[in-house]
Design an enzyme around this catalytic site. Structure first.
Site, PDB file in Angstrom:
ATOM      1  N   ALA A 133       0.860  -1.186   0.000  1.00 53.51           N
ATOM      2  CA  ALA A 133       0.000   0.000   0.000  1.00 53.51           C
ATOM      3  C   ALA A 133       0.892   1.230   0.000  1.00 53.51           C
ATOM      4  CB  ALA A 133      -0.917   0.016   1.221  1.00 53.51           C
ATOM      5  N   SER A 136      -0.065   9.132   0.751  1.00 52.53           N
ATOM      6  CA  SER A 136       0.557  10.417   0.461  1.00 52.53           C
ATOM      7  C   SER A 136       1.862  10.639   1.208  1.00 52.53           C
ATOM      8  CB  SER A 136      -0.424  11.547   0.805  1.00 52.53           C
ATOM      9  OG  SER A 136      -0.844  11.449   2.156  1.00 52.53           O
ATOM     10  N   ASP A 290      -8.477  10.258  11.043  1.00 47.79           N
ATOM     11  CA  ASP A 290      -8.280   9.996   9.616  1.00 47.79           C
ATOM     12  C   ASP A 290      -8.971   8.685   9.249  1.00 47.79           C
ATOM     13  OD1 ASP A 290      -7.318  10.759   7.147  1.00 47.79           O
ATOM     14  OD2 ASP A 290      -5.348   9.853   7.400  1.00 47.79           O
TER      15      ASP A 290
END
Length: 510
Positions: A133, A136, A290
């Site tokens: 994975a 950012s 988040d």
């Protein structure tokens, strides 16, 4: 801050959206009127050549955002959870921003690990995969600890991410200053404070030692939460740029079809995601800020697994009580209560009309409650509430930015699992339980006990305070000469109360 550089950066943002075709996609998504479309084309076309080309294999808007850099990617991640706002097609395009960005080479990741942990990767791990994975700020590798044989996820910060974020945030600061200068009415929104808050958040996210500590604390807080898991960090294998934690095995929260095929109840999952978030925010005051699809999985037994704790929110007890009462007031449709709480907390200036504010809140709440379940939205409520508070002079509460933003993101996740979920019904039991436990006689007794214990800790200082106070009263002139009078005078009755409270506090602490 470099003005010319920032102006160019903002122009290049618009130019990139124009060059990649993202501008048209965005305007279509928000159903922009013809005048706005025409203005965007006229303003964007002359600077098109300044825009970044991006990866032509990606959809236009994802192509533009990834080309512009990590700060823009963060914004895209938020939009990816709001299919009800940007539409299912655009939300699907943006979802790849959560954990499927282009990775950097594994050799570079290994070099970072070896530099930070001061040992070869082969000595630390018996297995080490290619990236599984990439987001950012960092990417993740699946590995196995050589010493224990435990399967882990190894997160490594992207090289050069610090300067890239600084460049974007620098431009955001410049844009915020321009907004305040060109639109004085926008100053109440405190755009510069908002950008500073964002800067502080992403700067902390780049230090993975802080993330490891947050994961550890979050795990302790949620240990008794049924149906919830937090992968534990391995502190011996963590550093500023490297985080090692237990591997989380499960299906992605964003793959609704796979969850249904595996036999999971998506309606129950949607409700649980909302309730878990509110429990952490109200009960603990420390929450995952988040919680998008890319940071959530569903274990085989149905547990919700949360990971990636780079952005955590924290709110104090008083603010939690205020927020809970506001939510509870809306749930109960008690707009007088919501208005009173806003005034008591100082959120709305005292010179405004509380009754008029309550009526304005009713105009916000009633249309939402009158809608069917699929149209009841916390995001819409916050948007409408923003309009009302603007009229009544309420400044932006920067300490609530993460809470409000996460609420919108979590709602987006829940809505993707069950489009018909009634957000208010899901939130009501958690908020009601917190109101009962946190605001009432039991809570008042707990507060008094804490006050007594606090005073008790300062008990040894009370004789000195009394002695100084008596000396000041007996020698006022000398006290003025030595500036002792600059300290607040302490009345004798208050000293006596403090002394009694100290004794009670010592007894309570024992």
């Amino acid at each position: 801050m470099r003005g010319p550089h920032n102006i160019l950066r903002l122009i290049r943002t618009g130019a990139t959206f124009e060059r990649t075709g993202a501008m048209a996609a965005v305007l279509d998504a928000v159903d922009a009127p013809m005048r706005l479309r025409l203005a965007a084309r006229v303003m964007g076309w002359p600077f098109r050549w300044l825009g970044y080309k991006g990866d032509p294999t990606l959809p236009p808007i994802t192509r533009a955002i990834t080309a512009l850099g990590p700060a823009y990617i963060k914004f895209g991640q938020i939009l990816s959870t709001r299919a009800d706002v940007v539409g299912p097609e655009l939300a699907g395009q943006l979802r790849m921003l959560q954990d499927r960005l282009p990775p950097f080479p594994t050799d570079i990741a290994k070099a970072v690990i070896e530099a930070d942990l001061r040992a070869p990767v082969d000595e630390l791990f018996s297995e080490f995969s290619e990236p599984v994975a990439a987001a950012s700020i960092a990417q993740v590798h699946r590995a196995r600890v050589r010493e224990t044989g435990r399967e882990v996820a190894v997160k490594v910060v992207r090289p050069g991410i610090g300067p890239a974020f600084k460049r974007d945030i620098d431009a955001f600061h410049f844009g915020a200053r321009m907004v305040e200068m060109l639109s004085p009415g926008a100053r109440r929104l405190r755009p510069r404070d908002v950008v500073s808050h964002f800067e502080q958040t992403v700067t902390g996210e780049q230090d993975l030692r802080l993330e490891a500590a947050a994961a550890s604390e979050f795990s302790e807080n949620t240990a008794r939460d049924a149906g919830f898991q937090v992968p534990l960090p391995h502190f011996a294998l963590c550093s500023r740029r490297v985080l090692t934690a237990d591997w989380a095995e499960g299906l992605p929260m964003g793959d609704r079809e796979a969850l249904i095929a595996a036999g999971h109840d998506t309606t129950d999952l949607a409700r649980r995601v909302i309730q878990l978030f509110l429990s952490h925010a109200l009960r603990d005051g420390f929450f995952h800020a988040d919680m998008h699809h890319g940071n959530l999985k569903v274990a085989a037994n149905g547990d919700v697994i949360a990971y990636d704790f780079g952005i955590m929110g924290e709110i104090d007890e008083y603010t939690r009580r205020v927020y809970a009462q506001i939510l509870y007031g809306f749930i109960q449709r008690d707009y007088r209560l919501v208005a009173r709480v806003h005034f008591e907390a100082g959120y709305v200036p005292r010179d405004r009309d509380e009754a008029a504010f309550a009526r304005a809140l009713r105009a916000v709440g009633e249309p939402i409650f009158g809608a069917d379940a699929s149209r009841i939205s916390m995001g819409n409520l916050l948007s409408y509430l923003f309009e009302v508070t603007e009229r009544f002079g309420m400044p932006t509460r920067t300490e609530l930015i993460l809470l409000q933003r996460t609420m919108v993101v979590v709602e987006g996740v829940a809505r993707s699992l069950d489009p018909q979920l009634n957000i208010w019904d899901a939130a009501k039991p958690v908020v009601s339980d917190y109101i009962k436990a946190g605001i009432g006689p039991k809570a008042a007794a707990h507060d008094l006990a804490q006050i007594a214990q606090t005073v008790g800790r300062y008990g040894p200082l009370l004789p000195r305070i009394i002695e100084r106070m008596l000396w000041e009263r007996a020698h006022p002139e000398e006290a003025r000469l030595t500036l002792i009078q600059t300290r607040p005078a302490v009345p004798l009755w208050l000293v006596a109360v403090l002394a009694l409270a100290a004794g009670a506090g010592i007894g309570l602490s024992l």
